[in-house]
Design an enzyme around this catalytic site. Structure first.
Site, PDB file in Angstrom:
ATOM      1  CB  SER A 143      -1.099  -0.075   5.670  1.00 17.38           C
ATOM      2  OG  SER A 143      -1.310   0.703   6.808  1.00 17.38           O
ATOM      3  CE1 TYR A 156      -1.079   4.911   3.219  1.00 16.63           C
ATOM      4  CE2 TYR A 156      -1.794   4.694   5.535  1.00 16.63           C
ATOM      5  CZ  TYR A 156      -1.061   4.410   4.558  1.00 16.63           C
ATOM      6  OH  TYR A 156       0.190   3.777   4.809  1.00 16.63           O
TER       7      TYR A 156
HETATM    8  N1  LIG Z   1       5.400   4.261   8.157  1.00 19.67           N
HETATM    9  C1  LIG Z   1       4.248   3.488   8.531  1.00 19.67           C
HETATM   10  O1  LIG Z   1       3.842   3.516   9.713  1.00 19.67           O
HETATM   11  C2  LIG Z   1       3.768   2.502   7.592  1.00 19.67           C
HETATM   12  C3  LIG Z   1       2.991   1.629   8.111  1.00 19.67           C
HETATM   13  C4  LIG Z   1       2.347   0.737   6.846  1.00 19.67           C
HETATM   14  C5  LIG Z   1       2.553   0.875   5.690  1.00 19.67           C
HETATM   15  N2  LIG Z   1       3.424   1.938   5.281  1.00 19.67           N
HETATM   16  C6  LIG Z   1       3.826   1.873   3.857  1.00 19.67           C
HETATM   17  O2  LIG Z   1       5.115   1.867   3.589  1.00 19.67           O
HETATM   18  C7  LIG Z   1       5.518   2.402   2.589  1.00 19.67           C
HETATM   19  C8  LIG Z   1       6.824   3.170   2.680  1.00 19.67           C
HETATM   20  O3  LIG Z   1       6.286   4.194   3.681  1.00 19.67           O
HETATM   21  P1  LIG Z   1       7.503   5.089   4.589  1.00 19.67           P
HETATM   22  O4  LIG Z   1       6.867   5.201   5.953  1.00 19.67           O
HETATM   23  O5  LIG Z   1       8.709   4.758   4.151  1.00 19.67           O
HETATM   24  O6  LIG Z   1       7.032   6.591   4.067  1.00 19.67           O
HETATM   25  P2  LIG Z   1       7.950   7.963   3.700  1.00 19.67           P
HETATM   26  O7  LIG Z   1       9.233   8.008   4.552  1.00 19.67           O
HETATM   27  O8  LIG Z   1       6.983   9.061   3.655  1.00 19.67           O
HETATM   28  O9  LIG Z   1       8.587   7.477   2.299  1.00 19.67           O
HETATM   29  C9  LIG Z   1       7.663   7.468   1.157  1.00 19.67           C
HETATM   30  C10 LIG Z   1       8.364   7.188   0.278  1.00 19.67           C
HETATM   31  O10 LIG Z   1       7.252   6.903  -1.157  1.00 19.67           O
HETATM   32  C11 LIG Z   1       8.141   7.990  -2.099  1.00 19.67           C
HETATM   33  N3  LIG Z   1       7.074   8.533  -2.955  1.00 19.67           N
HETATM   34  C12 LIG Z   1       5.876   9.424  -2.465  1.00 19.67           C
HETATM   35  N4  LIG Z   1       5.124   9.992  -3.670  1.00 19.67           N
HETATM   36  C13 LIG Z   1       5.955   9.648  -4.662  1.00 19.67           C
HETATM   37  C14 LIG Z   1       5.693   9.674  -6.114  1.00 19.67           C
HETATM   38  N5  LIG Z   1       4.683  10.490  -6.704  1.00 19.67           N
HETATM   39  N6  LIG Z   1       6.697   9.147  -6.990  1.00 19.67           N
HETATM   40  C15 LIG Z   1       7.535   8.392  -6.431  1.00 19.67           C
HETATM   41  N7  LIG Z   1       7.893   7.942  -5.234  1.00 19.67           N
HETATM   42  C16 LIG Z   1       6.981   8.745  -4.328  1.00 19.67           C
HETATM   43  C17 LIG Z   1       8.845   9.071  -1.399  1.00 19.67           C
HETATM   44  O11 LIG Z   1       9.938   9.523  -2.311  1.00 19.67           O
HETATM   45  P3  LIG Z   1       9.938  11.093  -2.974  1.00 19.67           P
HETATM   46  O12 LIG Z   1       9.154  11.921  -2.036  1.00 19.67           O
HETATM   47  O13 LIG Z   1      11.478  11.463  -2.836  1.00 19.67           O
HETATM   48  O14 LIG Z   1       9.070  10.860  -4.226  1.00 19.67           O
HETATM   49  C18 LIG Z   1       9.182   8.092  -0.224  1.00 19.67           C
HETATM   50  O15 LIG Z   1      10.550   7.681  -0.703  1.00 19.67           O
HETATM   51  C19 LIG Z   1       4.418   3.415   1.999  1.00 19.67           C
HETATM   52  O16 LIG Z   1       3.504   2.700   1.071  1.00 19.67           O
HETATM   53  C20 LIG Z   1       3.516   3.277   3.170  1.00 19.67           C
HETATM   54  O17 LIG Z   1       1.967   3.531   3.019  1.00 19.67           O
HETATM   55  C21 LIG Z   1       4.040   2.694   6.325  1.00 19.67           C
END
Ligand SMILES: NC(=O)c1ccc[n+]([C@@H]2O[C@H](COP(=O)([O-])OP(=O)(O)OC[C@H]3O[C@@H](n4cnc5c(N)ncnc54)[C@H](OP(=O)(O)O)[C@@H]3O)[C@@H](O)[C@H]2O)c1
Length: 243
Positions: A143, A156
């Site tokens: 991130s 985080y």
């Molecule tokens: N959105 C942003 O602005 C942003 C920016 C920079 C980086 N990121 C990074 O990008 C990645 C994806 O983020 P996103 O925005 O797509 O988030 P999201 O929509 O909240 O999705 C998070 C994913 O992680 C899974 N997860 C969470 N806890 C878990 C666990 N204990 N075991 C297995 N799976 C788990 C969730 O699946 P379940 O709940 O079904 O387990 C879900 O599929 C993350 O690493 C985040 O830090 C996001």
């Protein structure tokens, strides 16, 4: 004509929604087999349908990344079903929003466990399979907070700095191997995660999940003498050159 990832097998963590779902679809559009890992069965089944519609094969493995046994099982299932692994996408992540002096130990531990420890363990478990592939890739989704610090996101931030650091160390360790290791550092992406913690950013200003997926696809479909270690991806409306 066969697509670029025909015959390849990928694991995508956090495939049940958001960026992980978009990456899974992008890999499938290049005919990859995608092993979809997360905890939520129904949303994972929806991603599996989308993967098949896009032209790939899907395998759902219910995985709680907080559990080391689940991480081992994810790799075992991939090996037993497909006998190979070409691409590992460590995408799953969680965030926590609070001042450092209001962050409970369990919230810090949870960020650390899912965002840093799980990718570390999954890389370790997957490496024997990845090393057997002619061209293998690990892409870790960190991130912008893995590069700089934001108030209210210290847990985080610490976990994403750790993920980025371990990525750099692993890339050095694997320099002479067929496994390339990359890290992607996005700014705000339009998913459930960011709309929860940054309601101040208008949705139309956020990056699309598909845009991050395109960049991941770029990393895992090219193999030249030029290597992109890290991608910093900012919102078009954010300040340039973060870091
Ligand atoms: N959105 C942003 O602005 C942003 C920016 C920079 C980086 N990121 C990074 O990008 C990645 C994806 O983020 P996103 O925005 O797509 O988030 P999201 O929509 O909240 O999705 C998070 C994913 O992680 C899974 N997860 C969470 N806890 C878990 C666990 N204990 N075991 C297995 N799976 C788990 C969730 O699946 P379940 O709940 O079904 O387990 C879900 O599929 C993350 O690493 C985040 O830090 C996001």
């Amino acid at each position: 004509m066969a697509k670029r990832l025909a015959g390849s097998v990928a694991i995508v963590t956090g495939a049940s929604r958001g960026i992980g779902r978009a990456i899974s679809r992008a890999l499938a559009a290049e005919e990859a087999t995608v092993v979809l890992a997360a905890r939520s069965i129904q949303p994972l089944a929806q991603t599996a349908d989308l993967v098949v519609q896009a032209g790939g094969r899907a395998e759902v493995v219910i995985t709680d990344l907080a559990r080391e046994a689940d991480i081992e099982e994810l790799v075992r299932t991939t090996r037993d079903k497909f006998g190979r692994l070409d691409i590992l996408i460590n995408n799953a992540g969680i965030t926590h929003s609070a001042r450092l002096d209001a962050t409970r130990t369990e919230d810090l531990d949870r960020c650390w466990t899912i965002n840093a420890r799980a990718p570390y363990l999954l890389c370790r478990e997957a490496l024997p399979l990845l090393r057997q592939a002619p061209r293998a890739f690990i892409v870790n989704i960190a991130s912008v907070v893995g590069v700089k610090g934001y108030p209210l996101q210290s847990a985080y931030t610490a976990s994403k700095h750790a993920l980025r650091g371990m990525t750099m160390a692993l890339a050095e360790e694997l320099r002479d191997s067929s496994v390339r290791v990359h890290v992607v550092c996005p700014g705000g992406v339009a998913t459930d995660m960011v709309t929860g913690v940054r309601p101040d950013i208008p949705v139309q200003d956020l990056i699309g999940s598909e845009e991050i997926a395109e960049l991941v696809l770029y990393l895992v479909t090219r193999r030249g003498n030029a290597v992109v270690d890290e991608l910093h991806v900012r919102r078009a409306t954010a300040a340039p050159w973060f870091g």
